[in-house]
Design a protein around this motif. Structure first.
Motif: not given
Length: 52
Positions: A20-39
């Motif tokens: 997450c840190y790497l992608y944010e450092k590269l300029g990516y922004k989190k969207t509102e979408k998440t998907e829970v796969i398991n706990d």
């Protein structure tokens, strides 16, 4: 190869903080979408706008 792309999208595992840190450092922004796969795993989605 993708010279006309307007956005880049990707997803990664929320619990993998370094990814997450790497992608944010590269300029990516989190969207509102998440998907829970398991706990122990949640996918978080990112996008990056490309300026031409």
């Amino acid at each position: 190869m993708y010279w006309n792309a307007k956005t880049w999208e990707l997803d990664t595992i929320l619990q993998e903080r370094r990814n997450c840190y790497l992608y944010e450092k590269l300029g990516y922004k989190k969207t509102e979408k998440t998907e829970v796969i398991n706990d122990k795993m949640t996918l978080v989605f990112y996008e990056k706008l490309v300026l031409n």
